[in-house]
Design an enzyme around this catalytic site. Structure first.
Site, PDB file in Angstrom:
ATOM      1  N   HIS A   1      18.673  46.247  54.263  1.00  0.00           N
ATOM      2  CA  HIS A   1      17.390  46.788  54.712  1.00  0.00           C
ATOM      3  C   HIS A   1      16.716  47.488  53.533  1.00  0.00           C
ATOM      4  O   HIS A   1      15.537  47.310  53.290  1.00  0.00           O
ATOM      5  CB  HIS A   1      17.602  47.761  55.884  1.00  0.00           C
ATOM      6  CG  HIS A   1      16.343  48.414  56.386  1.00  0.00           C
ATOM      7  ND1 HIS A   1      16.272  49.118  57.559  1.00  0.00           N
ATOM      8  CD2 HIS A   1      15.102  48.490  55.859  1.00  0.00           C
ATOM      9  CE1 HIS A   1      15.046  49.583  57.740  1.00  0.00           C
ATOM     10  NE2 HIS A   1      14.319  49.235  56.721  1.00  0.00           N
TER      11      HIS A   1
ATOM     12  N   GLU B   1       9.587  47.434  50.583  1.00  0.00           N
ATOM     13  CA  GLU B   1      10.696  48.334  50.229  1.00  0.00           C
ATOM     14  C   GLU B   1      10.539  48.831  48.793  1.00  0.00           C
ATOM     15  O   GLU B   1      10.831  49.993  48.504  1.00  0.00           O
ATOM     16  CB  GLU B   1      12.038  47.612  50.417  1.00  0.00           C
ATOM     17  CG  GLU B   1      12.387  47.352  51.872  1.00  0.00           C
ATOM     18  CD  GLU B   1      12.642  48.635  52.666  1.00  0.00           C
ATOM     19  OE1 GLU B   1      13.302  49.528  52.143  1.00  0.00           O
ATOM     20  OE2 GLU B   1      12.145  48.738  53.804  1.00  0.00           O
TER      21      GLU B   1
ATOM     22  N   HIS C   1      10.121  52.782  48.502  1.00  0.00           N
ATOM     23  CA  HIS C   1      11.354  53.429  48.041  1.00  0.00           C
ATOM     24  C   HIS C   1      11.666  53.121  46.563  1.00  0.00           C
ATOM     25  O   HIS C   1      12.082  54.000  45.818  1.00  0.00           O
ATOM     26  CB  HIS C   1      12.550  52.982  48.894  1.00  0.00           C
ATOM     27  CG  HIS C   1      12.358  53.223  50.366  1.00  0.00           C
ATOM     28  ND1 HIS C   1      12.483  54.469  50.936  1.00  0.00           N
ATOM     29  CD2 HIS C   1      12.054  52.376  51.384  1.00  0.00           C
ATOM     30  CE1 HIS C   1      12.275  54.381  52.247  1.00  0.00           C
ATOM     31  NE2 HIS C   1      12.007  53.124  52.546  1.00  0.00           N
TER      32      HIS C   1
HETATM   33  P1  5GP Z   1      11.406  51.380  56.348  1.00  0.00           P
HETATM   34  O1  5GP Z   1      12.407  51.547  57.445  1.00  0.00           O
HETATM   35  O2  5GP Z   1      11.996  50.833  55.086  1.00  0.00           O
HETATM   36  O3  5GP Z   1      10.531  52.544  56.127  1.00  0.00           O
HETATM   37  O4  5GP Z   1      10.404  50.250  56.909  1.00  0.00           O
HETATM   38  C1  5GP Z   1      10.784  48.940  57.133  1.00  0.00           C
HETATM   39  C2  5GP Z   1       9.523  48.085  57.268  1.00  0.00           C
HETATM   40  O5  5GP Z   1       9.848  46.755  56.936  1.00  0.00           O
HETATM   41  C3  5GP Z   1       8.935  48.095  58.664  1.00  0.00           C
HETATM   42  O6  5GP Z   1       7.536  48.098  58.567  1.00  0.00           O
HETATM   43  C4  5GP Z   1       9.398  46.768  59.241  1.00  0.00           C
HETATM   44  O7  5GP Z   1       8.470  46.222  60.152  1.00  0.00           O
HETATM   45  C5  5GP Z   1       9.488  45.894  58.000  1.00  0.00           C
HETATM   46  N1  5GP Z   1      10.543  44.885  58.100  1.00  0.00           N
HETATM   47  C6  5GP Z   1      10.398  43.591  57.772  1.00  0.00           C
HETATM   48  N2  5GP Z   1      11.537  42.932  57.980  1.00  0.00           N
HETATM   49  C7  5GP Z   1      12.450  43.824  58.451  1.00  0.00           C
HETATM   50  C8  5GP Z   1      13.815  43.731  58.839  1.00  0.00           C
HETATM   51  O8  5GP Z   1      14.465  42.681  58.819  1.00  0.00           O
HETATM   52  N3  5GP Z   1      14.415  44.870  59.247  1.00  0.00           N
HETATM   53  C9  5GP Z   1      13.767  46.073  59.284  1.00  0.00           C
HETATM   54  N4  5GP Z   1      14.448  47.150  59.710  1.00  0.00           N
HETATM   55  N5  5GP Z   1      12.471  46.196  58.923  1.00  0.00           N
HETATM   56  C10 5GP Z   1      11.816  45.082  58.504  1.00  0.00           C
END
Ligand code: 5GP
Length: 246
Positions: free
Chosen positions: A60, A135, A139
């Site tokens: 992630h 990401e 981050h």
């Molecule tokens: P974070 O948790 O890094 O702040 O946000 C994750 C972002 O990436 C969210 O906007 C989510 O919709 C997008 N995203 C795209 N693909 C994935 C995935 O496979 N898993 C997760 N958890 N978020 C994803």
């Protein structure tokens, strides 16, 4: 003499420039998600353009984090970091306002491995590159790493500590009927990796807790696992979890 003074001044000013722009976070969270648990919720999931990912933990993100949240008083170090204006935060984010877009060219040799190990499951887009760019922007720009190192180190961490294999060796295998004790999951990870991790659960459509994400803690170089300095709220109430099939 004059030349030496000028040279010293230049060295000093470049050191100051480096230290004032380097992010002073304490460790990384290396976060992996179990695809079965991401998909098995009321929201569901979508497969990326590259096809259904393997039944394997997927990355992630790799998130710089503070060991202690910076309070809202404005008297602490938060004004020193590039998160000025975002007080009371537990991590830095969006550290470069300009010129921070991830270039596909910079990570071209990693794309095949990233597609396998860091696939998107979101229905917003089947394009995993969008996930990686997001990401990176949120981050990665705070990681003090160049994009190539940032993604290469995340891939290396996943390869060095294969969570799916570690859990399988402890008898924790994907199933829609079995449940596993949370302590069994954390003990297996700690024994195999030498470092404690944080676990996060979510709920399936019937409200059953399932293992969703594993947060491993990593040094500031993004190379070595460390014991997690913080305990998170796990949302794993009840002590036993599912690891649904994917
Ligand atoms: P974070 O948790 O890094 O702040 O946000 C994750 C972002 O990436 C969210 O906007 C989510 O919709 C997008 N995203 C795209 N693909 C994935 C995935 O496979 N898993 C997760 N958890 N978020 C994803």
């Amino acid at each position: 003499m004059m030349k030496i003074a000028v040279a010293c001044g230049l060295v000093l000013s470049s050191l100051l420039a480096v230290s004032s722009t380097a992010e002073q976070f304490d460790f990384f969270y290396f976060v992996q998600q179990w695809p079965g648990s991401f998909c098995d919720t009321w929201r569901g999931c979508c497969f990326p353009d590259t096809g259904k990912p393997a039944a394997d933990f997927g990355i992630h993100g790799l998130w710089p984090n503070y060991a202690k949240c910076h309070g809202g008083g404005g008297d602490d170090a938060s004004s020193f970091f590039s998160i000025v204006g975002r007080r009371g935060r537990c991590w830095p984010e969006y550290c470069e306002e300009d010129g921070n877009a991830l270039s596909p060219w910079e990570i071209r040799d990693l794309v095949a491995s990233l597609a396998r190990n860091w696939p998107t499951l979101s229905c917003r887009s089947g394009d995993s590159f969008e996930f990686w760019s997001y990401e990176w922007k949120k981050h990665g720009t705070c990681s003090n790493l160049r994009p190539h190192d940032y993604f290469a180190r995340a891939l290396a961490l996943k390869a060095a500590h294969n969570l799916t294999a570690i859990l399988a060796a402890a008898g924790i295998v994907p199933s829609d009927t079995e449940t596993y004790s949370l302590s069994g999951v954390s003990d297996a990870i700690a024994a195999a990796t030498g470092a404690t991790a944080n676990l996060q659960c979510n709920r399936d459509k019937d409200g059953q807790a399932q293992l969703y994400q594993v947060f491993q803690c990593v040094d500031r170089e993004a190379k070595q696992l460390i014991d997690c300095p913080l305990h998170m709220r796990s949302r794993c109430s009840g002590g036993s979890v599912k690891l649904p099939l994917f």
